[in-house]
Design a protein around this motif. Structure first.
Motif, PDB file in Angstrom:
ATOM      1  N   LEU A  91       3.303  -1.655  -4.012  1.00 43.58           N
ATOM      2  CA  LEU A  91       2.323  -0.840  -4.706  1.00 43.58           C
ATOM      3  C   LEU A  91       2.828  -0.505  -6.103  1.00 43.58           C
ATOM      4  O   LEU A  91       3.898   0.065  -6.268  1.00 43.58           O
ATOM      5  CB  LEU A  91       2.061   0.452  -3.933  1.00 43.58           C
ATOM      6  CG  LEU A  91       1.097   1.444  -4.593  1.00 43.58           C
ATOM      7  CD1 LEU A  91      -0.274   0.819  -4.775  1.00 43.58           C
ATOM      8  CD2 LEU A  91       1.014   2.726  -3.784  1.00 43.58           C
ATOM      9  N   ASP A 118       0.810  -1.215   0.000  1.00 45.93           N
ATOM     10  CA  ASP A 118       0.000   0.000   0.000  1.00 45.93           C
ATOM     11  C   ASP A 118       0.844   1.266   0.000  1.00 45.93           C
ATOM     12  O   ASP A 118       0.349   2.352   0.297  1.00 45.93           O
ATOM     13  CB  ASP A 118      -0.944   0.011   1.209  1.00 45.93           C
ATOM     14  CG  ASP A 118      -0.189  -0.039   2.539  1.00 45.93           C
ATOM     15  OD1 ASP A 118       1.051  -0.229   2.517  1.00 45.93           O
ATOM     16  OD2 ASP A 118      -0.836   0.100   3.592  1.00 45.93           O
ATOM     17  N   PRO A 120      -7.226   4.983  -0.702  1.00 46.21           N
ATOM     18  CA  PRO A 120      -6.537   3.682  -0.669  1.00 46.21           C
ATOM     19  C   PRO A 120      -7.404   2.512  -1.110  1.00 46.21           C
ATOM     20  O   PRO A 120      -6.886   1.475  -1.526  1.00 46.21           O
ATOM     21  CB  PRO A 120      -6.123   3.546   0.803  1.00 46.21           C
ATOM     22  CG  PRO A 120      -6.064   4.945   1.319  1.00 46.21           C
ATOM     23  CD  PRO A 120      -7.140   5.687   0.580  1.00 46.21           C
TER      24      PRO A 120
END
Length: 663
Positions: free
Chosen positions: A441, A356, A384
């Protein structure tokens, strides 16, 4: 409010421009005095890399403005492009770096007002004909020692590599004889590592046809008072052992990441006796493939402890105490630590990312293991919940073999699909092929998953991170095992009811471009389309006709077989040979400055399919080499790839320019 819409048609805040702006990562981090320096990408500035520092007061500064570009072309994939002398009472810090445009070494004093970089090495006779990488400051501080790659003929393999000493006073800029050659005993060498007492140097060398993950030698030599290296000898490694990094633990002892037991583990090596003792034997990797010279998977702290990356499907950072064999991991949100560690006094510095968060420069206290972002902090303007959420998966391939992958299902909080609809999926084949897909990510993946297109990134047989046996599966089987493993992942998703069997695609760049093209020709009908980035398509031309660079010119000896014995295999495996089997639409993307997989490979495929009615588009990118670094190139490529999927999967999207497909 949640909207019901077919997969692949969802709206997303992750634009191609957004993904392009996140291209690249900070890299090559080192401590300079009481500061931390690293290289940082600038996609919006023609894709250059610059040098950044964090001062002791916490402020950050870019040290080199455009057009300076810190990037070496040694072995074309480059390596550590800079070193520095810390500030003294009489002057500020001094940076020494390789500039991509001409490949010369330059000296720069960033704290001197009005100072501009000054060349340290002579101008080559041919453009970029002298290249330098992995520099270190020599004992005494008057020279920088590094790898030099020098071309002596017109061909891509007409070159020589050596360890050289470059004076820091600038005398070699106009006098090539001022550069001292220290050693040239192997075709490939890494930069020297000098023992704490300044009496010895260590480096890694290897010869064709081996690649550095096949077999290398850890070499040492004595450092004579006149600055020459004498009595070179091998202390570890061999044809079936790949040393990927070595550092001095003390004046007599080296620590090396090497794999005599099938996994890259850390070994203590006595340079007098040659005895090698594993510090913490484990079936996980403490090193990786040496694609770039100067990579560091571990760093030795002043007290003898070792900061080390380790893992399999994800990589952690830990501190190993050789005295008691304990390894303690650094806590935090990061699941991937890049091969650029630095240890200095009471600080470890690294580059890390997670599922993330993007790549950040992280400082770690080696005693309490607290970690703090100190540079290139990840900032995210997107909710997110739109970001991809990876899942580690293991599928079953032919013969029951394991196939490791990361699964990224469609994800968007603003949309759901109609009941009973299955999503399209794209198989991502990574490059290398001796490489892996990190679980971090990736907004290029998020560009698709947030629009309702799933992604499965496959670590097919031959990938690293799973031990030597796993990566050796590809020996002699390139174009077979990689193709089968990607297909196994796609078919497993269909069998599990996760993917629409009528809407599967495959994409990849470099070796992944090869796997994409080979899959489209070897398994017609499985994939509805393919996105092929800067690929290998014709093995014979790529290897035998001098179409690639020296580093990989013998790579196919192990991936396919040696020539001329395997000539039939080269022909039969090549997608170019089987262009008549192509039925699916495809997108071909090519950097025009690519010397690793040159445009001639793509152009021959286009000649073969001309007039055959296969929908395709060929996009070329002037100024781009092997891999796209410029924001506008990345943006164009991503939007074209989405347009391909919209065409092949019959997706109705009003926000796309239709792809200009030729037949």
């Amino acid at each position: 409010m949640t909207t019901t819409a077919p997969y692949g048609t969802w709206t997303s805040p992750i634009t191609a421009q957004h993904a392009a702006a996140h291209g690249g990562r900070p890299d090559w981090v080192r401590t300079v005095g009481d500061e931390v320096w690293w290289t940082e990408p600038r996609p919006a500035e023609d894709g250059r890399a610059t040098l950044v520092r964090r001062r002791a007061d916490g402020t950050t500064e870019t040290l080199l403005p455009a057009p300076w570009n810190l990037r070496s072309r040694v072995i074309e994939y480059g390596g550590m492009p800079w070193t520095a002398l810390p500030a003294t009472a009489g002057r500020g810090p001094v940076a020494v770096f390789s500039h991509f445009a001409d490949q010369r070494l330059y000296r720069h004093e960033p704290d001197t007002p009005g100072a501009a970089p000054q060349p340290l090495t002579p101008a080559p006779d041919r453009p970029a004909g002298l290249r330098y990488a992995d520099p270190v400051i020599a004992p005494g501080g008057a020279e920088v020692w590094c790898v030099r790659e020098s071309f002596h003929g017109p061909g891509p393999t007409d070159l020589r590599r050596s360890l050289v000493a470059v004076p820091l006073d600038g005398s070699a800029a106009d006098d090539p004889s001022a550069v001292r050659e220290l050693l040239a005993d192997r075709h490939f060498v890494t930069g020297p590592r000098i023992s704490p007492d300044g009496r010895r140097a260590a480096w890694i060398g290897w010869e064709h046809p081996a690649m550095p993950w096949d077999g290398t030698e850890l070499r040492i030599a004595d450092l004579a008072p006149d600055g020459t290296l004498t009595r070179p000898r091998t202390v570890a490694g061999g044809p079936d052992e790949a040393v990927c990094q070595a550092e001095w633990l003390d004046d007599r002892t080296l620590v090396a990441a090497t794999d005599p037991g099938g996994w890259w583990n850390l070994y203590r090596i006595d340079t007098e006796t040659g005895e090698a003792v594993a510090l913490l034997p484990a079936e996980e990797e403490y090193g990786g493939p040496l694609w770039r010279i100067g990579q560091r998977w571990f760093a030795v702290l002043p007290d003898g402890r070792i900061a080390v990356t380790h893992g399999r499907s994800s990589w952690r950072l830990g501190v190993l105490d050789p005295a008691d064999g304990t390894l303690t991991d650094v806590p935090g949100p990061w699941t991937e630590w890049a091969a650029t560690l630095d240890a200095h006094e009471g600080r470890i510095t690294a580059v890390a990312a997670g599922p993330d968060r993007g790549w950040e420069v992280v400082g770690i206290d080696p005693d309490d293991l607290t970690a703090t972002v100190i540079g290139h902090p990840h900032t995210e303007t997107v909710d997110p919940r739109h970001l991809p959420a990876p899942q580690a998966r293991t599928f079953t391939g032919p013969g029951g073999r394991e196939v490791h992958a990361h699964l990224y299902p469609p994800r968007n909080p603003d949309h759901i699909a109609p009941p009973g609809e299955l999503p399209p999926y794209v198989v991502f084949a990574h490059g290398g092929p001796t490489s892996r897909t990190p679980m971090v990510l990736d907004l290029e993946i998020g560009y698709f998953t947030s629009r309702g297109i799933g992604v499965v990134a496959v670590d097919y047989g031959g990938s690293t991170g799973h031990g030597r046996d796993y990566r050796n599966r590809l020996r002699g089987q390139w174009g077979v095992v990689d193709v089968e493993d990607c297909a196994a992942a796609a078919r497993a998703l269909v069998a599990e009811g996760l993917a629409d069997p009528r809407r599967l695609a495959i994409r990849g760049g470099s070796a992944g471009g090869w796997t994409t093209a080979a899959s489209l020709t070897a398994i017609p009908g499985l994939y509805r389309c393919g996105a092929i980035y800067y690929p290998v398509l014709d093995l014979t031309g790529w290897s035998n006709a001098g179409e690639t660079h020296d580093f990989e010119s013998r790579y196919l000896d192990t991936l396919v077989g040696p020539l001329p014995e395997a000539a039939d295999r080269y022909r039969d495996r090549s997608p170019l040979t089987h262009a008549d089997r192509l039925t699916a639409p495809f997108l071909l993307l090519q950097g025009l400055d690519d010397v690793i997989c040159p445009p001639s490979q793509a152009e021959r495929l286009l000649d073969r399919i001309a007039g055959r009615g296969i929908p395709h588009s060929y996009l070329t990118f002037p100024g781009e080499g092997h891999g796209f670094r410029r924001a506008d190139s990345i943006t164009t490529a991503l939007e074209a790839e989405l347009a391909l999927y919209a065409h092949a999967f019959a997706l109705r999207r009003d926000d796309l320019t239709p792809l200009d497909l030729h037949s």
